[in-house]
Design a protein around this motif. Structure first.
Motif, PDB file in Angstrom:
ATOM      1  N   SER B 388       0.690  -1.140   0.004  1.00 12.87           N
ATOM      2  CA  SER B 388      -0.139  -0.195   0.155  1.00 12.87           C
ATOM      3  C   SER B 388       1.032   1.275  -0.029  1.00 12.87           C
ATOM      4  CB  SER B 388      -1.058   0.086   1.252  1.00 12.87           C
ATOM      5  OG  SER B 388      -0.295   0.058   2.429  1.00 12.87           O
ATOM      6  N   ALA B 389       1.589   1.572  -1.023  1.00 18.49           N
ATOM      7  CA  ALA B 389       2.266   2.695  -1.213  1.00 18.49           C
ATOM      8  C   ALA B 389       2.424   2.832  -2.874  1.00 18.49           C
ATOM      9  CB  ALA B 389       3.783   2.319  -0.702  1.00 18.49           C
ATOM     10  N   ASP B 390       2.849   3.908  -3.163  1.00 15.82           N
ATOM     11  CA  ASP B 390       2.908   4.461  -4.448  1.00 15.82           C
ATOM     12  C   ASP B 390       4.268   3.681  -5.139  1.00 15.82           C
ATOM     13  OD1 ASP B 390       1.594   6.454  -6.806  1.00 15.82           O
ATOM     14  OD2 ASP B 390       3.765   6.180  -7.213  1.00 15.82           O
ATOM     15  N   GLU B 391       4.482   3.264  -6.540  1.00 14.42           N
ATOM     16  CA  GLU B 391       5.620   2.723  -6.543  1.00 14.42           C
ATOM     17  C   GLU B 391       6.749   3.942  -6.870  1.00 14.42           C
ATOM     18  OE1 GLU B 391       3.285   3.112  -8.979  1.00 14.42           O
ATOM     19  OE2 GLU B 391       4.189   3.724 -10.868  1.00 14.42           O
ATOM     20  N   LYS B 402       6.922  -2.157   5.675  1.00  9.52           N
ATOM     21  CA  LYS B 402       7.016  -2.137   4.170  1.00  9.52           C
ATOM     22  C   LYS B 402       8.324  -2.122   3.737  1.00  9.52           C
ATOM     23  CE  LYS B 402       2.873   0.970   4.266  1.00  9.52           C
ATOM     24  NZ  LYS B 402       2.304   2.300   3.979  1.00  9.52           N
ATOM     25  N   GLN B 403       9.306  -1.802   4.243  1.00 16.06           N
ATOM     26  CA  GLN B 403      10.841  -1.730   3.769  1.00 16.06           C
ATOM     27  C   GLN B 403      11.054  -3.310   3.669  1.00 16.06           C
ATOM     28  OE1 GLN B 403      13.385   0.602   6.367  1.00 16.06           O
ATOM     29  NE2 GLN B 403      12.791   2.405   5.207  1.00 16.06           N
ATOM     30  N   ILE B 407      12.360  -5.531   0.102  1.00 16.87           N
ATOM     31  CA  ILE B 407      13.230  -6.420  -0.140  1.00 16.87           C
ATOM     32  C   ILE B 407      12.745  -7.565  -0.743  1.00 16.87           C
ATOM     33  CG2 ILE B 407      15.278  -7.569   1.028  1.00 16.87           C
ATOM     34  CD1 ILE B 407      15.429  -5.417   3.062  1.00 16.87           C
ATOM     35  N   LEU B 408      11.721  -8.323  -0.001  1.00 16.63           N
ATOM     36  CA  LEU B 408      11.304  -9.288  -0.297  1.00 16.63           C
ATOM     37  C   LEU B 408      10.886  -9.375  -2.059  1.00 16.63           C
ATOM     38  CD1 LEU B 408      10.723 -12.462   0.662  1.00 16.63           C
ATOM     39  CD2 LEU B 408       8.733 -11.480   1.844  1.00 16.63           C
ATOM     40  N   ALA B 409      10.068  -8.249  -2.165  1.00 14.90           N
ATOM     41  CA  ALA B 409       9.669  -8.123  -3.587  1.00 14.90           C
ATOM     42  C   ALA B 409      10.551  -8.102  -4.631  1.00 14.90           C
ATOM     43  CB  ALA B 409       8.746  -6.544  -3.696  1.00 14.90           C
TER      44      ALA B 409
END
Lengths: 327, 499
Positions: B388-391, B402-403, B407-409
């Motif tokens: 839930s954040a903008d790219e 979120k950080q 990293i996982l992403a």
């Protein structure tokens, strides 16, 4: 969970677009031209401006790869020595009877090799910083140039060779065309390719880049090799313009080049800056120097102005940051 | 009334976000008062107001029955309020005493020249070290200490400032079980000196061990404040998240496939020795151990960061040489580091720039980047991982949870087949933890394998199929999920042997 949607996306705004350092450079550039015009009636003519570019564009070739090096957070102070060594070897080979085109190719090869050696040393000996490595090779390359020519001048190149530094294609100086091609290539390389993206990533955080599988050593090696190659390109044009060469040629170029890069808004801390900034800075300094030269302002005065401009260039991002940094 | 410290009706908004609304908080001398809540609940903001970093929009702070004004950190210090941050804020190359007395070194009585009385500084430091029962020398250089020991140095620094209130932000985030125990002992000793300790944490299980009182914040409001003996874990979780969490470890049963990674007799530099292990497709192998047991070294050798190594690594049945992260990556092996800002992310780049970095070829043609495809892939992953954040958002401004997801992403984007995940949920809130566990489930379902390195025992026991316990660079014991007990793992982690 989180009902409020937080977006930090900055919408496009003219204000922040125009507040970029590059626009500042454009303004300073215009300011310099206005100042020069009011100082000398001879300044504002197409011919004189066109010819002026020929006098400062030679070192501009090195500015392009230096932008990459400084974005990586490194520095290369051996570039002027590479210019000298490549130039001296070319002249020496030619006087020994090697055909000029071959001597020119060898000149490019020598520069590339010198840059490759810099890169290799920096990558292999991680405990040595780029400053130390290139300080050493700066002395070594210049030393070799002196051994080859022993403080003599060498020259007497074929007539066509002077075309590089003095020739025109139609109304446009040849050197300007070559520079424009290289500049476009470097802009694409830095801003549009995966290579450029990796360079920025490394400049921001080399560990995280490495941990993301970026081949950090390979990229560093390529960038320093590119700097060597471009120094040799400078050697070609500079030698052509001067008609002969000496081992002490291009002395102090490394500082000029670094000054242009920094003035162009590229952060010496690495990771930030645009190629276009440095290119603007090349023309800005070149025209400033030319204009003040027309009205006989002493060179020392010019250095002081340059120094002040540099301080401003380094200060401005800090001031902006300082405002944002407070909560 | 009669509390030592009282914060009354504190409100604070940032832009349009109400971060704290009329929060009341009270702390007493010789008491540990825990503040818990998810990320964004306002605990840190409340404490930053107390330590003078932020000014409240409204509300009062009372101390010893009198209203006080805290405009800046210096005034907070003068009132005896000290804050120990999650990240260590010491000078790594200076020794303990130099750090403890930084900027207020004791001076000799001589008027001129004003010399520092180092004898006194060392004496006082030694005294405090002794009181807390720490086997450290006042001249020990801080960077040679473990994270836990550095926390103690910060504690001593606060004490030597005559702190009456010590705020600790997530003190156990990077510590092992054993170190946490020692930390709790030290906290109890400090408490006896009459100091009021405010303890900020996510880890509910710790609260009951250490806290006398608990205040729960949710979305800027106090949802619960009581003696910790009156609350059980489920009640606390409910107060924190506002809903009942059925299962904290939603481990799925996944059929295991063929062998994905096999390691034989791996050794590096004496830091890890003779390590053999294998992970099958669809399997989660937990690796745990105390700090210094070689967990992290093992991960870094596998990922090609440390080398050369002894032994063999096989991926999908074929031997390969992990010479560099690049080679490991191209074989589908990746390392999801636990150290976000140094190793995990380019902090001042955007989410999308970070996500695509390990696999730029996927968003480029002949070396030229396609920013359109870059955003597209990044948005996909942002949705899939519920970031839930903008790219385009800069990762620096994201919360810790979120950080971790970014990293996982990165590695999902690089289609990694074997993921070495280090401390995957350290220091993040419960909801994000659950998200990450669900992603792990999704990954193993799709046939990936996970090596989870963690010092969080409930997590290791809750999420792994098998658990390898490391001690002193070796694997001491491998448990099946069903066999593992907390006591059993700790026994082997602290050097115990099979009898």
């Amino acid at each position: 969970m989180e009902q409020r949607i937080v977006t930090n996306r900055r919408p496009f705004s003219w204000k922040s677009f125009l507040l970029q350092w590059e626009w500042m450079l454009v303004l300073i550039f215009i300011g310099i031209n206005i100042m020069n015009m009011s100082l000398s009636e001879y300044y504002w003519s197409f011919d004189s401006l066109r010819d002026a570019t020929m006098t400062f564009l030679d070192k501009a070739f090195i500015v392009l790869p230096m932008v990459l090096i400084i974005i990586l957070g490194d520095i290369d102070i051996s570039v002027a020595s590479i210019v000298a060594l490549a130039s001296v070897i070319m002249a020496d080979l030619y006087t020994m009877g090697v055909p000029m085109p071959l001597a020119m190719l060898i000149c490019l090869a020598v520069g590339t090799l010198c840059g490759f050696v810099n890169g290799l040393l920096i990558v292999k000996f991680k405990e040595l910083s780029a400053v130390i490595v290139t300080l050493s090779t700066m002395i070594i390359y210049r030393g070799i140039a002196y051994i080859i020519l022993e403080d003599q001048a060498a020259g007497k190149f074929p007539d066509w060779f002077s075309f590089l530094g003095w020739g025109y294609v139609g109304p446009v100086p040849f050197i300007l065309i070559v520079f424009a091609v290289f500049a476009a290539a470097f802009i694409l390389l830095l801003h549009k390719t995966t290579f450029g993206r990796r360079v920025y990533a490394m400049g921001n955080n080399i560990t995280a880049s490495r941990f993301s599988g970026v081949q950090v050593d390979k990229i560093k090696l390529i960038v320093f090799t590119l700097a060597g190659f471009m120094a040799a390109v400078t050697a070609l044009f500079l030698t052509s313009r001067m008609g002969s060469t000496r081992p002490n040629v291009a002395t102090g170029y490394e500082l000029d080049v670094i000054a242009m890069v920094v003035l162009g808004g590229i952060s010496t801390a690495g990771g930030k800056g645009k190629m276009i900034g440095a290119i603007l800075a090349v023309f800005l300094i070149g025209f400033l120097r030319y204009g003040l030269g027309l009205v006989n302002v002493p060179a020392q005065m010019l250095l002081i102005i340059l120094g002040l401009l540099l301080i401003v260039a380094v200060m401005i991002p800090k001031i902006k940051l300082g405002k944002q940094g407070r909560i | 009334m009669g509390h030592f410290l009282e914060m009354r009706k504190i409100s604070k908004r940032f832009n349009d976000n109400m971060v704290l609304s009329e929060v009341d908080f009270a702390a007493d001398k010789a008491q540990v008062h825990a503040i818990i809540g998810e990320n964004g609940a306002g605990k840190s903001t409340l404490m930053k107001i107390l330590s003078g970093l932020f000014l409240p929009d409204s509300g009062e702070i009372w101390m010893d029955g009198e209203p006080i004004s805290i405009q800046n950190p210096k005034q907070a210090q003068e009132h005896g309020i000290a804050m120990i941050y999650q990240e260590i804020r010491l000078f790594p190359d200076l020794n303990i005493a130099e750090n403890v007395f930084m900027r207020r070194e004791p001076l000799r009585t001589m008027r001129w020249p004003r010399l520092i009385d180092w004898d006194q500084a060392y004496r006082e430091t030694e005294k405090l070290l002794q009181y807390l029962g720490l086997p450290l020398h006042a001249r020990a250089i801080v960077k040679t200490l473990t994270i836990a020991q550095q926390k103690f140095v910060e504690m001593i620094k606060a004490l030597s400032h005559d702190a009456k209130i010590i705020i600790m932000d997530e003190p156990t985030a990077a510590l092992t079980e054993q170190e946490i125990e020692l930390l709790f002992k030290v906290i109890k000793d400090v408490k006896k000196l009459g100091v009021s300790i405010i303890y900020i944490s996510h880890r509910i299980e710790e609260i009951q061990q250490i806290a006398d009182k608990v205040t729960v914040l949710r979305d800027g409001e106090v949802t619960q404040s009581a003696l910790s003996s009156e609350l059980d874990m489920t009640a606390l979780i409910q107060a924190m998240v506002g809903r009942q969490l059925e299962d904290r470890y939603p481990k799925l049963k996944v059929k295991h496939g063929k062998e994905a990674l096999r390691v034989e007799k791996l050794g590096f530099n004496g830091r890890i020795r003779n390590i053999s292990l294998e992970v099958k497709k669809g399997e989660i192998l937990g690796i745990t151990g105390l700090s210094g047991s070689g967990r992290r070294t093992l991960a870094k050798v596998l990922f090609g960061i440390h080398g050369p190594y002894e032994g063999e690594i096989h991926m999908n049945g074929k031997a390969f040489k992990a010479m560099s992260p690049h080679i490991a990556k191209s074989h589908g092996l990746c390392y999801v580091t636990g150290i976000t800002s140094e190793e995990g992310l380019i902090m001042n780049a955007s989410i999308s720039e970070n996500i695509v970095l390990p696999n730029l070829d996927r968003v480029s043609h002949a070396g030229f980047l396609s920013t359109g495809r870059e955003s597209e892939y990044a948005r996909d992953l942002i949705d899939r991982l519920e970031i839930s954040a903008d790219e385009k958002e800069i990762v620096q401004s994201l919360s810790g949870g979120k950080q971790k997801k970014v990293i996982l992403a990165k590695w999902l984007f690089a289609s990694a087949k074997v993921l070495i995940m280090e401390e995957p949920t350290a220091g993040i809130d419960i909801a994000s933890k659950l998200d990450i566990y669900n992603i792990m489930n999704e990954l193993v379902l799709s046939g990936a394998s996970i090596i989870m390195i963690s010092s969080d025992l409930p997590e290791i026991m809750g999420m792994s199929d098998r658990i390898a316990v490391m001690y002193n660079g070796q694997i001491r014991k491998t448990f099946l999920k069903e066999e593992a007990t907390q006591a059993g793992i700790l026994y082997f982690a602290s050097g115990g042997k099979d009898t």
